[in-house]
Design a protein around this motif. Structure first.
Motif, PDB file in Angstrom:
ATOM      1  N   ALA A 282       0.832  -1.199   0.000  1.00  0.00           N
ATOM      2  CA  ALA A 282       0.000   0.000   0.000  1.00  0.00           C
ATOM      3  C   ALA A 282       0.870   1.253   0.000  1.00  0.00           C
ATOM      4  CB  ALA A 282      -0.934  -0.002   1.209  1.00  0.00           C
ATOM      5  N   LEU A 283       1.993   1.205   0.703  1.00  0.00           N
ATOM      6  CA  LEU A 283       2.909   2.337   0.729  1.00  0.00           C
ATOM      7  C   LEU A 283       3.482   2.597  -0.668  1.00  0.00           C
ATOM      8  CD1 LEU A 283       4.541   4.439   2.375  1.00  0.00           C
ATOM      9  CD2 LEU A 283       6.281   2.666   2.695  1.00  0.00           C
ATOM     10  N   SER A 284       3.860   1.549  -1.372  1.00  0.00           N
ATOM     11  CA  SER A 284       4.393   1.717  -2.729  1.00  0.00           C
ATOM     12  C   SER A 284       3.365   2.356  -3.644  1.00  0.00           C
ATOM     13  CB  SER A 284       4.830   0.363  -3.292  1.00  0.00           C
ATOM     14  OG  SER A 284       5.903  -0.177  -2.549  1.00  0.00           O
ATOM     15  N   LEU A 285       2.116   1.939  -3.509  1.00  0.00           N
ATOM     16  CA  LEU A 285       1.061   2.525  -4.336  1.00  0.00           C
ATOM     17  C   LEU A 285       0.775   3.967  -3.926  1.00  0.00           C
ATOM     18  CD1 LEU A 285      -1.300  -0.546  -4.622  1.00  0.00           C
ATOM     19  CD2 LEU A 285      -0.056   0.536  -6.487  1.00  0.00           C
ATOM     20  N   MET A 286       0.876   4.260  -2.634  1.00  0.00           N
ATOM     21  CA  MET A 286       0.700   5.640  -2.196  1.00  0.00           C
ATOM     22  C   MET A 286       1.739   6.545  -2.858  1.00  0.00           C
ATOM     23  SD  MET A 286       1.437   7.502   1.419  1.00  0.00           S
ATOM     24  CE  MET A 286       3.069   7.902   0.782  1.00  0.00           C
ATOM     25  N   GLU A 353      -8.435  11.732   2.235  1.00  0.00           N
ATOM     26  CA  GLU A 353      -9.383  11.405   1.169  1.00  0.00           C
ATOM     27  C   GLU A 353      -8.898  10.177   0.404  1.00  0.00           C
ATOM     28  OE1 GLU A 353      -9.586  14.743  -1.410  1.00  0.00           O
ATOM     29  OE2 GLU A 353      -9.969  16.192   0.193  1.00  0.00           O
ATOM     30  N   GLU A 354      -9.796   9.281   0.084  1.00  0.00           N
ATOM     31  CA  GLU A 354      -9.414   8.121  -0.714  1.00  0.00           C
ATOM     32  C   GLU A 354      -9.029   8.557  -2.129  1.00  0.00           C
ATOM     33  OE1 GLU A 354     -12.049   4.829  -0.798  1.00  0.00           O
ATOM     34  OE2 GLU A 354     -12.269   4.701   1.379  1.00  0.00           O
ATOM     35  N   VAL A 355      -8.018   7.913  -2.685  1.00  0.00           N
ATOM     36  CA  VAL A 355      -7.626   8.223  -4.058  1.00  0.00           C
ATOM     37  C   VAL A 355      -8.719   7.745  -5.004  1.00  0.00           C
ATOM     38  CG1 VAL A 355      -5.177   8.024  -3.466  1.00  0.00           C
ATOM     39  CG2 VAL A 355      -6.376   6.048  -4.402  1.00  0.00           C
ATOM     40  N   THR A 356      -8.769   8.326  -6.184  1.00  0.00           N
ATOM     41  CA  THR A 356      -9.813   7.966  -7.138  1.00  0.00           C
ATOM     42  C   THR A 356      -9.539   6.597  -7.737  1.00  0.00           C
ATOM     43  OG1 THR A 356      -8.672   8.934  -9.040  1.00  0.00           O
ATOM     44  CG2 THR A 356     -10.074  10.401  -7.713  1.00  0.00           C
ATOM     45  N   ALA A 357     -10.568   6.003  -8.310  1.00  0.00           N
ATOM     46  CA  ALA A 357     -10.412   4.699  -8.962  1.00  0.00           C
ATOM     47  C   ALA A 357      -9.408   4.781 -10.105  1.00  0.00           C
ATOM     48  CB  ALA A 357     -11.769   4.209  -9.466  1.00  0.00           C
ATOM     49  N   GLU A 358      -9.426   5.905 -10.827  1.00  0.00           N
ATOM     50  CA  GLU A 358      -8.490   6.081 -11.942  1.00  0.00           C
ATOM     51  C   GLU A 358      -7.058   6.145 -11.439  1.00  0.00           C
ATOM     52  OE1 GLU A 358      -7.486   9.289 -15.509  1.00  0.00           O
ATOM     53  OE2 GLU A 358      -9.208   9.609 -14.174  1.00  0.00           O
ATOM     54  N   GLU A 359      -6.819   6.894 -10.361  1.00  0.00           N
ATOM     55  CA  GLU A 359      -5.475   6.988  -9.793  1.00  0.00           C
ATOM     56  C   GLU A 359      -5.007   5.629  -9.283  1.00  0.00           C
ATOM     57  OE1 GLU A 359      -4.736  11.350  -7.877  1.00  0.00           O
ATOM     58  OE2 GLU A 359      -6.318  10.147  -6.946  1.00  0.00           O
ATOM     59  N   LEU A 360      -5.894   4.896  -8.636  1.00  0.00           N
ATOM     60  CA  LEU A 360      -5.536   3.591  -8.095  1.00  0.00           C
ATOM     61  C   LEU A 360      -5.121   2.638  -9.204  1.00  0.00           C
ATOM     62  CD1 LEU A 360      -5.330   1.627  -5.713  1.00  0.00           C
ATOM     63  CD2 LEU A 360      -7.763   1.096  -6.036  1.00  0.00           C
ATOM     64  N   GLU A 361      -5.890   2.593 -10.270  1.00  0.00           N
ATOM     65  CA  GLU A 361      -5.576   1.688 -11.369  1.00  0.00           C
ATOM     66  C   GLU A 361      -4.281   2.104 -12.059  1.00  0.00           C
ATOM     67  OE1 GLU A 361      -5.295  -1.414 -13.610  1.00  0.00           O
ATOM     68  OE2 GLU A 361      -6.746  -1.190 -11.973  1.00  0.00           O
ATOM     69  N   ARG A 362      -4.071   3.409 -12.224  1.00  0.00           N
ATOM     70  CA  ARG A 362      -2.832   3.875 -12.845  1.00  0.00           C
ATOM     71  C   ARG A 362      -1.626   3.520 -11.977  1.00  0.00           C
ATOM     72  NH1 ARG A 362      -4.321   8.951 -14.136  1.00  0.00           N
ATOM     73  NH2 ARG A 362      -3.495   9.886 -12.226  1.00  0.00           N
ATOM     74  N   ALA A 363      -1.775   3.656 -10.660  1.00  0.00           N
ATOM     75  CA  ALA A 363      -0.681   3.316  -9.751  1.00  0.00           C
ATOM     76  C   ALA A 363      -0.374   1.822  -9.796  1.00  0.00           C
ATOM     77  CB  ALA A 363      -1.041   3.737  -8.322  1.00  0.00           C
ATOM     78  N   LYS A 364      -1.412   1.001  -9.821  1.00  0.00           N
ATOM     79  CA  LYS A 364      -1.193  -0.447  -9.910  1.00  0.00           C
ATOM     80  C   LYS A 364      -0.519  -0.818 -11.220  1.00  0.00           C
ATOM     81  CE  LYS A 364      -4.899  -1.936  -6.776  1.00  0.00           C
ATOM     82  NZ  LYS A 364      -6.158  -2.694  -6.628  1.00  0.00           N
ATOM     83  N   GLY A 365      -0.934  -0.195 -12.302  1.00  0.00           N
ATOM     84  CA  GLY A 365      -0.305  -0.467 -13.587  1.00  0.00           C
ATOM     85  C   GLY A 365       1.163  -0.067 -13.586  1.00  0.00           C
ATOM     86  N   GLN A 366       1.458   1.063 -12.959  1.00  0.00           N
ATOM     87  CA  GLN A 366       2.848   1.522 -12.866  1.00  0.00           C
ATOM     88  C   GLN A 366       3.691   0.530 -12.094  1.00  0.00           C
ATOM     89  OE1 GLN A 366       4.862   4.968 -10.290  1.00  0.00           O
ATOM     90  NE2 GLN A 366       3.490   5.801 -11.842  1.00  0.00           N
ATOM     91  N   LEU A 367       3.153   0.047 -10.960  1.00  0.00           N
ATOM     92  CA  LEU A 367       3.905  -0.897 -10.128  1.00  0.00           C
ATOM     93  C   LEU A 367       4.035  -2.258 -10.808  1.00  0.00           C
ATOM     94  CD1 LEU A 367       5.270  -0.307  -7.483  1.00  0.00           C
ATOM     95  CD2 LEU A 367       3.356  -1.365  -6.279  1.00  0.00           C
ATOM     96  N   GLN A 404      -0.469  -9.284  -4.490  1.00  0.00           N
ATOM     97  CA  GLN A 404      -0.532  -8.412  -3.309  1.00  0.00           C
ATOM     98  C   GLN A 404      -0.716  -6.951  -3.700  1.00  0.00           C
ATOM     99  OE1 GLN A 404       1.981  -9.522   0.201  1.00  0.00           O
ATOM    100  NE2 GLN A 404       3.000 -10.853  -1.271  1.00  0.00           N
ATOM    101  N   VAL A 405      -0.133  -6.558  -4.796  1.00  0.00           N
ATOM    102  CA  VAL A 405      -0.359  -5.201  -5.298  1.00  0.00           C
ATOM    103  C   VAL A 405      -1.828  -5.026  -5.686  1.00  0.00           C
ATOM    104  CG1 VAL A 405       0.144  -3.604  -7.196  1.00  0.00           C
ATOM    105  CG2 VAL A 405       2.010  -4.847  -6.067  1.00  0.00           C
ATOM    106  N   GLU A 406      -2.364  -6.006  -6.384  1.00  0.00           N
ATOM    107  CA  GLU A 406      -3.746  -5.928  -6.854  1.00  0.00           C
ATOM    108  C   GLU A 406      -4.730  -5.883  -5.697  1.00  0.00           C
ATOM    109  OE1 GLU A 406      -6.461  -5.171  -9.560  1.00  0.00           O
ATOM    110  OE2 GLU A 406      -4.329  -5.456 -10.024  1.00  0.00           O
ATOM    111  N   ALA A 407      -4.395  -6.468  -4.567  1.00  0.00           N
ATOM    112  CA  ALA A 407      -5.308  -6.544  -3.428  1.00  0.00           C
ATOM    113  C   ALA A 407      -5.435  -5.227  -2.669  1.00  0.00           C
ATOM    114  CB  ALA A 407      -4.861  -7.648  -2.479  1.00  0.00           C
ATOM    115  N   VAL A 408      -4.539  -4.273  -2.917  1.00  0.00           N
ATOM    116  CA  VAL A 408      -4.568  -2.997  -2.193  1.00  0.00           C
ATOM    117  C   VAL A 408      -5.764  -2.172  -2.648  1.00  0.00           C
ATOM    118  CG1 VAL A 408      -3.351  -0.818  -1.782  1.00  0.00           C
ATOM    119  CG2 VAL A 408      -2.074  -2.983  -1.869  1.00  0.00           C
ATOM    120  N   THR A 409      -6.464  -1.557  -1.703  1.00  0.00           N
ATOM    121  CA  THR A 409      -7.625  -0.728  -1.992  1.00  0.00           C
ATOM    122  C   THR A 409      -7.302   0.749  -1.755  1.00  0.00           C
ATOM    123  OG1 THR A 409      -8.477  -0.786   0.271  1.00  0.00           O
ATOM    124  CG2 THR A 409      -9.118  -2.603  -1.209  1.00  0.00           C
TER     125      THR A 409
END
Length: 432
Positions: A282-286, A353-367, A404-409
């Motif tokens: 979760a920290l990496s995605l943050m 504030e929770e990050v947006t769905a778009e930001e979350l998916e972009r971060a997961k794709g980057q990782l 484990q990356v995919e499981a982060v919300t």
């Protein structure tokens, strides 16, 4: 799949995407881990010792990094030129890296040149002479290296920030030592540090690429038998560095280190997470959302919208029992206050504030992309094995890492950001 690496674990740890990971503990206590990668003609090999700058006694400060230099300066069998020429003659690469918790001597060669690499690296690690004359020459080289780093304000701000956040702890000290410590280092102090840590039970050898595990174990055994080490006694590997997360005080507030340069370097941050923390994904995605690329919040707000800085990002460093995080930017002196204000605002925003769905998916794709692309290099896989053995005590394959990356919300990212934002903060400034 993840596999816990117990001291007695032998054989195949895991196979992923056609590669095979194996581990063997030699009778003398040396650990050998390999990843055989089909179709690869090169091999990256590393000789790891779990000693870093945090492990030095006060009178040996800087010795770990000093040894990194001195082991290339000759053995009873080879001069410094012989060591360099051995790798140059086959188009290979050799180098070393010193960290706060480990040291690694490594090489990358063709698969047919692996016997040479094993022989030379073993000779260096087991049988270095630490010649007094060579030490004096290398003392000057290291002082030049430290001076070069001190002339780089980007290096300086990171060192000063680490000292501020890990106040008074050996983890907060510069890895290379200080000019004063290097000037005062004696041959006896460096030799004692070498003798204390460079032993069979402390050595971990990792290799990845076009190799055969059993053949490598035979090469290592033969090289050790011809070394200065006594490997006749059966030994168990040294225990891994373990420990609960420790409390290290943070020197809060702003510390300004004046340097006559055009641009000011700024880091805002504080204590982070230890290497074993379950929130590390979760920290990496943050960080991917906050400051991990050109689409990140810091880059967009500080550079693209306001034009306050050219370079800005966020980062973390994790150790066995401590960690730190920071938000960085380099800007003109008159823009420092505005940059710090944006950093603070963005840190608070991602914590509340929770990050947006778009930001979350972009971060997961980057990782996902950086993880998989990085693992296409033999050197990255060699390093992964070293960290699995020395740091985590667990081998995790790429598929499990991605899962484990995919499981982060989004809620996980917000929770982790809040952990950081709620802890004491420090601001380090280097500039005019």
């Amino acid at each position: 799949m993840r596999v816990t690496i117990a001291p007695e674990t032998e054989g195949v740890l895991n196979a992923d995407a056609g590669s095979t990971v194996r581990r063997t503990v030699l009778p003398c206590g040396v650990r050998v881990l390999t990843e055989q990668m089909p179709g690869i003609r090169s091999v990256s090999i590393g000789f790891w010792i779990a000693v870093g700058s945090r492990d030095e006694a006060d009178h040996q400060y800087g010795s770990t990094h000093f040894l990194e230099h001195l082991l290339f300066k000759g053995t009873a069998k080879r001069s410094a030129l012989d060591i360099a020429a051995a790798f140059d003659a086959v188009g290979g690469e050799s180098n070393a890296m010193t960290g706060k918790e480990s040291t690694c001597y490594y090489a990358r060669v063709l698969d047919t040149d692996l016997p040479m690499a094993v022989e030379v690296l073993t000779d260096m690690v087991t049988s270095a002479v630490i010649d007094p004359a060579e030490m004096e020459t290398e003392r000057g080289v290291i002082l030049e290296e430290l001076a070069m780093a001190e002339d780089d304000p980007g290096d300086v701000v990171h060192e000063r920030f680490t000292e501020q956040v890990l106040d008074g702890h050996p983890l907060g000290r510069p890895i290379g030592g200080t000019p004063e410590a290097i000037e005062q280092a004696s041959r006896d102090d460096v030799w004692d540090h070498f003798a204390r840590w460079y032993r069979p039970e402390e050595l971990v050898i990792t290799a990845a690429g076009g190799l055969d595990h059993e053949q490598l174990c035979q090469l290592v055994t033969a090289a050790l038998e011809g070394s200065r080490w006594d490997i006749s006694q059966n030994s168990q590997p040294a225990p891994r560095r373990v420990g609960a997360e420790i409390h290290i005080p943070v020197r809060t507030g702003t510390e300004h280190h004046r340097k006559p340069v055009e641009q000011t370097q700024v880091i805002l941050g504080g204590r982070g997470m230890a290497a074993h923390d379950e929130d590390r994904f979760a920290l990496s995605l943050m960080h991917a959302v906050l400051g991990g690329g050109m689409s990140s919040r810091l880059f967009q707000e500080i550079r693209e919208r306001r034009g306050l800085a050219y370079s800005t990002y966020s980062f973390s460093a994790a150790f066995t029992d401590a960690g730190l995080y920071g938000l960085y930017a380099g800007c003109l002196p008159e823009k420092v206050d505005a940059v710090i204000d944006v950093m603070s605002t963005e840190l608070e925003r991602i914590a509340t504030e929770e990050v947006t769905a778009e930001e979350l998916e972009r971060a997961k794709g980057q990782l996902r992309g950086s993880t998989v692309l990085g693992m296409e290099e033999t050197s990255s896989r060699m390093s992964r094995l070293g960290k699995a053995e020395l740091v985590r005590g667990e081998f995790v394959d790429i598929s499990d890492t991605l899962a484990q990356v995919e499981a982060v919300t989004s809620a996980d990212i917000q929770r982790v950001a809040a952990r950081l934002a709620d802890s004491p903060r420090a601001t380090t400034i280097v500039g005019p």
